[in-house]
Design an enzyme around this catalytic site. Sequence first.
Site, PDB file in Angstrom:
ATOM      1  N   ASP A   1       0.851  -1.191   0.000  1.00 45.56           N
ATOM      2  CA  ASP A   1       0.000   0.000   0.000  1.00 45.56           C
ATOM      3  C   ASP A   1       0.894   1.251   0.000  1.00 45.56           C
ATOM      4  O   ASP A   1       1.842   1.342   0.790  1.00 45.56           O
ATOM      5  CB  ASP A   1      -0.873  -0.039   1.273  1.00 45.56           C
TER       6      ASP A   1
ATOM      7  N   GLY B   1      -8.331   8.255   6.782  1.00 45.21           N
ATOM      8  CA  GLY B   1      -8.575   8.556   8.190  1.00 45.21           C
ATOM      9  C   GLY B   1     -10.041   8.659   8.560  1.00 45.21           C
ATOM     10  O   GLY B   1     -10.938   8.354   7.765  1.00 45.21           O
TER      11      GLY B   1
ATOM     12  N   ASN C   1     -10.181   0.373  -0.757  1.00 47.69           N
ATOM     13  CA  ASN C   1      -9.214   0.324   0.348  1.00 47.69           C
ATOM     14  C   ASN C   1      -9.836   0.702   1.688  1.00 47.69           C
ATOM     15  O   ASN C   1     -10.427   1.783   1.821  1.00 47.69           O
ATOM     16  CB  ASN C   1      -8.085   1.332   0.067  1.00 47.69           C
TER      17      ASN C   1
ATOM     18  N   ASP D   1      -8.980   0.734   5.899  1.00 46.72           N
ATOM     19  CA  ASP D   1      -8.101   0.561   7.059  1.00 46.72           C
ATOM     20  C   ASP D   1      -8.747   1.156   8.315  1.00 46.72           C
ATOM     21  O   ASP D   1      -8.896   0.498   9.344  1.00 46.72           O
ATOM     22  CB  ASP D   1      -6.748   1.243   6.778  1.00 46.72           C
TER      23      ASP D   1
HETATM   24  P1  13P Z   1      -9.310   4.659   5.040  1.00 43.96           P
HETATM   25  O1  13P Z   1      -8.492   5.556   5.925  1.00 43.96           O
HETATM   26  O2  13P Z   1     -10.563   5.344   4.602  1.00 43.96           O
HETATM   27  O3  13P Z   1      -9.573   3.350   5.671  1.00 43.96           O
HETATM   28  O4  13P Z   1      -8.445   4.398   3.709  1.00 43.96           O
HETATM   29  C1  13P Z   1      -7.435   3.426   3.693  1.00 43.96           C
HETATM   30  C2  13P Z   1      -6.595   3.505   2.467  1.00 43.96           C
HETATM   31  O5  13P Z   1      -6.895   4.173   1.500  1.00 43.96           O
HETATM   32  C3  13P Z   1      -5.354   2.701   2.457  1.00 43.96           C
HETATM   33  O6  13P Z   1      -4.620   2.904   1.289  1.00 43.96           O
HETATM   34  O1  G3H Z   2      -3.056   4.854   3.512  1.00 47.57           O
HETATM   35  C1  G3H Z   2      -3.207   4.827   4.701  1.00 47.57           C
HETATM   36  C2  G3H Z   2      -3.391   3.536   5.391  1.00 47.57           C
HETATM   37  O2  G3H Z   2      -4.458   3.650   6.286  1.00 47.57           O
HETATM   38  C3  G3H Z   2      -2.126   3.094   6.075  1.00 47.57           C
HETATM   39  O3  G3H Z   2      -1.874   3.854   7.199  1.00 47.57           O
HETATM   40  O4  G3H Z   2       0.557   4.372   7.051  1.00 47.57           O
HETATM   41  O5  G3H Z   2      -0.665   4.502   9.245  1.00 47.57           O
HETATM   42  O6  G3H Z   2      -0.176   2.290   8.179  1.00 47.57           O
HETATM   43  P1  G3H Z   2      -0.451   3.754   7.958  1.00 47.57           P
HETATM   44 ZN    ZN Z   3      -4.702   4.889   0.569  1.00 48.58          ZN
END
Ligand code: 13P
Ligand code: G3H
Ligand code: ZN
Length: 311
Positions: free
Chosen positions: A83, A182, A255, A257
């Site tokens: 990612d 976020g 995506n 997270d």
């Molecule tokens: P969110 O913060 O909306 O979960 O997005 C995650 C993301 O784009 C990781 O690449």
């Molecule tokens: O792109 C953002 C994802 O949520 C990954 O976040 O870099 O804190 O692991 P991170």
């Molecule tokens: Zn992202």
Amino acid sequence: MIVKNPLELMQDAMRGGYAIGAFNVNNMEITQAIVAAHAAKQAPLILQLSNGARKYARTEMLVDIIRSMERQYPDLPIIIHQDHGDSLQTCQSAIEAGFNSVMIDASGEPFEENVRITKEVVDFAHVRGVIVEAELGTLGGIEEHVSVDEKDARLTDPEEAVQFIEQTHADTLACAIGTSHGAYKFSSDGKVDVERVKEITKRLPDTPLVMHGSSSVPQEYVEIINKYGGDLAGARGVKEETISEAVQYGVSKVNIDTDLRLVMTAIIRKILTEDPKQFDPRKYLGPAREEIQKMVEHKIDVLGSANKIRN
Ligand code: 13P
Ligand code: G3H
Ligand code: ZN
């Protein structure tokens, strides 16, 4: 199984009008929950590792956890994805560690430089059977005060997207359509430019599109966090109807997270507050894992990827 042809999986999704969930993994419990949810729903999946995740847990540790899950569910198609790779070196080390898909994110660079860096990664990855996601445009919520000109300057331009894919040969394209990473995506009821997805798909019918910043920030978990000592007032995500609409228009990788983080935090906060004498991590990480699985199963329904495993 770690799939041999990840692009085929993405194109199946594109043609079938559904999307594959790309979930970020950072530890054992999160990975177990995501994989178990996909196995239960018979849905193909993408497990993605950010640089932060690779540093936090060590790349090999996360890859070994994924390999262990693969042995548990041998028929489940899995893509292991980098990612937001920030350089050729990051993508090279991911490929060496066994990833079969990488993202090079040079979207902060001017167009020509984005093309140059992306091409370098494509040249390295393709001969090794690895697919490449690239990004064009700048992620960020579209607030009401943002002017049309400002909005156009930030979001992915459909004509530029065609030139970008022609020049780089990237396999999939992350588009800026008004989402952001976020838990605070919009200060008011934010807009996502799903029409733009339609325009890009019209011009690039063979390129699966990727939607970053796709967490919906479920208010039920935000409320639990706030009730049990947290402070996420005003946290807001992308509406699920918007995600389904974007998927219908050509988004094939979604995506997520933040939603995983919210669920885990909500459950742990609740358990530790209600049972202050508890100090066995299994007693709060276990229920958090179960709740993440439930949430991910729901996402699979939103993305339409259940029962999409090819035999
Ligand atoms: P969110 O913060 O909306 O979960 O997005 C995650 C993301 O784009 C990781 O690449
Ligand atoms: O792109 C953002 C994802 O949520 C990954 O976040 O870099 O804190 O692991 P991170
Ligand atoms: Zn992202």
